[in-house]
Design a protein around this motif. Structure first.
Motif, PDB file in Angstrom:
ATOM      1  N   THR A  10       0.760  -1.255  -0.016  1.00 43.84           N
ATOM      2  CA  THR A  10      -0.067   0.008   0.072  1.00 43.84           C
ATOM      3  C   THR A  10       0.926   1.339   0.085  1.00 43.84           C
ATOM      4  N   LYS A  33      -6.979  -2.876  13.681  1.00 39.56           N
ATOM      5  CA  LYS A  33      -7.103  -4.123  12.739  1.00 39.56           C
ATOM      6  C   LYS A  33      -8.531  -4.746  12.627  1.00 39.56           C
ATOM      7  N   GLU A  87     -14.790   3.607  17.555  1.00 39.43           N
ATOM      8  CA  GLU A  87     -14.955   2.986  16.033  1.00 39.43           C
ATOM      9  C   GLU A  87     -14.709   3.827  14.929  1.00 39.43           C
ATOM     10  N   ASP A 140     -13.697  10.519   9.746  1.00 38.75           N
ATOM     11  CA  ASP A 140     -12.325  11.021   9.719  1.00 38.75           C
ATOM     12  C   ASP A 140     -12.405  12.388  10.722  1.00 38.75           C
ATOM     13  N   SER A 180      -9.606  -2.782  19.126  1.00 37.52           N
ATOM     14  CA  SER A 180     -10.489  -1.070  18.938  1.00 37.52           C
ATOM     15  C   SER A 180     -10.877  -0.488  20.066  1.00 37.52           C
ATOM     16  N   SER A 222     -18.123   5.951   7.669  1.00 37.67           N
ATOM     17  CA  SER A 222     -16.673   6.097   8.376  1.00 37.67           C
ATOM     18  C   SER A 222     -16.642   7.664   8.549  1.00 37.67           C
ATOM     19  N   ILE A 247      -7.054  -3.651   9.070  1.00 36.45           N
ATOM     20  CA  ILE A 247      -6.947  -2.539   8.568  1.00 36.45           C
ATOM     21  C   ILE A 247      -7.697  -2.115   7.273  1.00 36.45           C
ATOM     22  N   GLU A 248      -8.500  -0.860   7.293  1.00 41.29           N
ATOM     23  CA  GLU A 248      -9.045  -0.414   6.257  1.00 41.29           C
ATOM     24  C   GLU A 248      -7.966   0.492   5.560  1.00 41.29           C
ATOM     25  N   LEU A 249      -7.732   0.141   4.285  1.00 41.34           N
ATOM     26  CA  LEU A 249      -7.016   0.651   3.164  1.00 41.34           C
ATOM     27  C   LEU A 249      -6.903   2.357   3.111  1.00 41.34           C
ATOM     28  N   ALA A 250      -8.362   2.534   2.737  1.00 43.17           N
ATOM     29  CA  ALA A 250      -8.604   4.018   2.378  1.00 43.17           C
ATOM     30  C   ALA A 250      -8.092   4.870   3.616  1.00 43.17           C
ATOM     31  N   ARG A 251      -8.682   4.258   5.017  1.00 39.31           N
ATOM     32  CA  ARG A 251      -8.280   4.888   6.207  1.00 39.31           C
ATOM     33  C   ARG A 251      -6.821   5.073   6.428  1.00 39.31           C
TER      34      ARG A 251
END
Length: 452
Positions: free
Chosen positions: A26, A108, A257, A272, A89, A270, A110-114
């Protein structure tokens, strides 16, 4: 001739080889050079050969804790962003790591976008251009206490850790929250302030989390909540102690979360967000009394910033007066009003239970009501005088006990609301839902009285 391009690098520390490989793929896709380590000792060895642009570390390593690595790097290299990865978490380790100096954390699986967003934000911290965003100059005062607060804000601006601001009413908690946001990498994203005590209990969930069409009677369309409005930026939860218990549970999950579910919705959204909360109440005492959740306090209070009352930084009063009067005077209105020396002495001796807000109200009233003006007159307002206030007169002998009790209760309520409003009669009247004229008449009646 080719110009050598500086390439960012990352150190990934995790005892699971597949996690290290996933992160490597990534991050290399984002243009980073990546090295891996599977233990604390291996990570220390790689760091000894040179510092990367950022570090991603698991919390649980075979030969120690990732928190030890965070503490070491925060002490030796405070400018190096470190993010922690945890399989738990809800674990206390993520909070402990951020208290130790971690820039951020993720859970974990793992969210790749985050992950990409977290890495991009971490790399921005090392960009000298971002050091220009320092919004601490809006905080007035050069006392040691204010200088320390400015320094704390600059440090907090380099982190995504939740901040809990404490202090008496009128000390400027929202102003400080905005300064943290505007000094951070999120400065170009929304800052949304929410007064938790001002939203009716039945509407809190839909106000914060949003609501789908048909979620409740009158919900004729999908409505975005304040969490979504602040997404990407900072959510400031003022007077967090007024939040009902049921909403405390839902807020805890949203912070923990980093997802929300709108009222009546079936999908999660989600988040941020940077969370900043504030209160003038003692949340520790509320936890003991069972009116505030201890786990929520633990999540909110990752970093605490206490704002001192004005009486503890009296040396800032002259500068505050100058700034407030200049602002009230407005541009192009000539020279601002000034205070007579004896009035300034009175201000410096006064304790200001309403803090900076009370000082602002006092100066504004002095400009609006010239007959009560303390500016340039040397005449201090009544509550600055050292004379004892006359006692509330007793009712006449002809009144019944019930009437006396009602009059006494009304007088006590009026005085209490006036004190809460820092002496602002118009604000006190508004809080009571009566006109200023009615408030003045009732105050005059309660202060009057027939001799026995």
């Amino acid at each position: 001739m080719t110009t050598k391009r500086s390439v960012s690098s990352a150190l990934v520390v995790d005892d699971e080889p597949n996690i290290v490989e996933l992160l490597r793929i990534t991050l290399e896709g984002m243009g980073l050079e990546v090295s891996g380590a599977h233990s604390l000792a291996e990570a220390q060895a790689r760091l000894a050969t040179g510092l990367p642009s950022l570090v991603l570390s698991d919390l649980r390593l075979p030969d120690g804790s990732g928190i030890d690595l965070v503490r070491h790097l925060h002490e030796k290299h405070p400018q190096l962003p470190v993010a922690v990865i945890t399989a738990y978490s809800s674990a206390d380790g993520a909070v402990e790591a951020m208290q130790a100096g971690a820039f951020d954390y993720m859970s974990k699986p793992i969210e790749l976008a985050r992950l990409r967003h977290l890495v991009a934000a971490a790399l921005k911290l090392n960009n000298p251009q971002n050091a220009k965003h320092d919004a601490t100059d809006r905080l007035v005062g050069d006392s040691p206490l204010m200088q320390q607060i400015r320094e704390d804000i600059r440090k907090l601006a380099r982190s995504n850790a939740p901040v809990h601001i404490t202090g008496e009413s009128g000390t400027g908690k929202e102003l400080v929250a905005r300064a943290i946001h505007d000094s951070s990498l999120r400065h170009d994203q929304p800052f949304v302030a929410v007064n938790c005590g001002a939203i009716p209990e039945g509407l809190i969930e839909s106000e914060l989390f949003g609501a789908e069409k048909g979620a409740y009677s009158g919900a004729t369309q999908t409505r975005q909540g304040l969490f979504q409005a602040a997404n990407g930026g900072t959510l400031f939860l003022d007077e967090i102690g007024d939040l009902p218990m049921l909403m405390q549970v839902k807020l805890l999950r949203a912070i923990q979360e980093r997802v929300i579910r709108p009222l009546g919705g079936s999908r999660e959204i989600s988040l941020d967000l940077r969370f900043i909360s504030a209160t003038h109440r003692d949340l520790g005492a509320m936890v003991d009394a069972g009116t505030f959740r201890q786990d929520l306090l633990y999540r909110l209070n990752v970093v605490q910033l206490h704002l001192p009352p004005l009486r503890e930084r009296r040396e800032d009063i002259p500068q505050l007066v100058d700034v407030i009067l200049q602002r009230m005077n407005g541009p192009g209105s000539g020279s601002p009003a000034t205070l007579a020396e004896e009035v300034m002495h009175k201000l410096l001796e006064y304790d200001f239970p309403g803090n900076v807000r009370e000082l602002e109200n006092l100066l504004e009233r002095s400009l609006v009501f010239p007959d009560k003006n303390i500016l340039e007159t040397g005449k201090a307002p009544a509550h600055f005088q050292n004379e004892e206030q006359p006692p509330v007169p007793r009712a006449t002998r002809g009144e019944s006990g019930v009437a006396r009790a009602l009059d006494d209760a009304e007088a006590a309520l009026l005085r209490s609301m006036l004190e809460v409003a820092a002496g602002d009669a118009a604000m006190a009247a508004q809080q009571l839902g009566i006109s200023p004229q009615s408030f003045a008449l009732r105050m005059a009646r309660s202060s009057a009285g027939s001799p026995e």
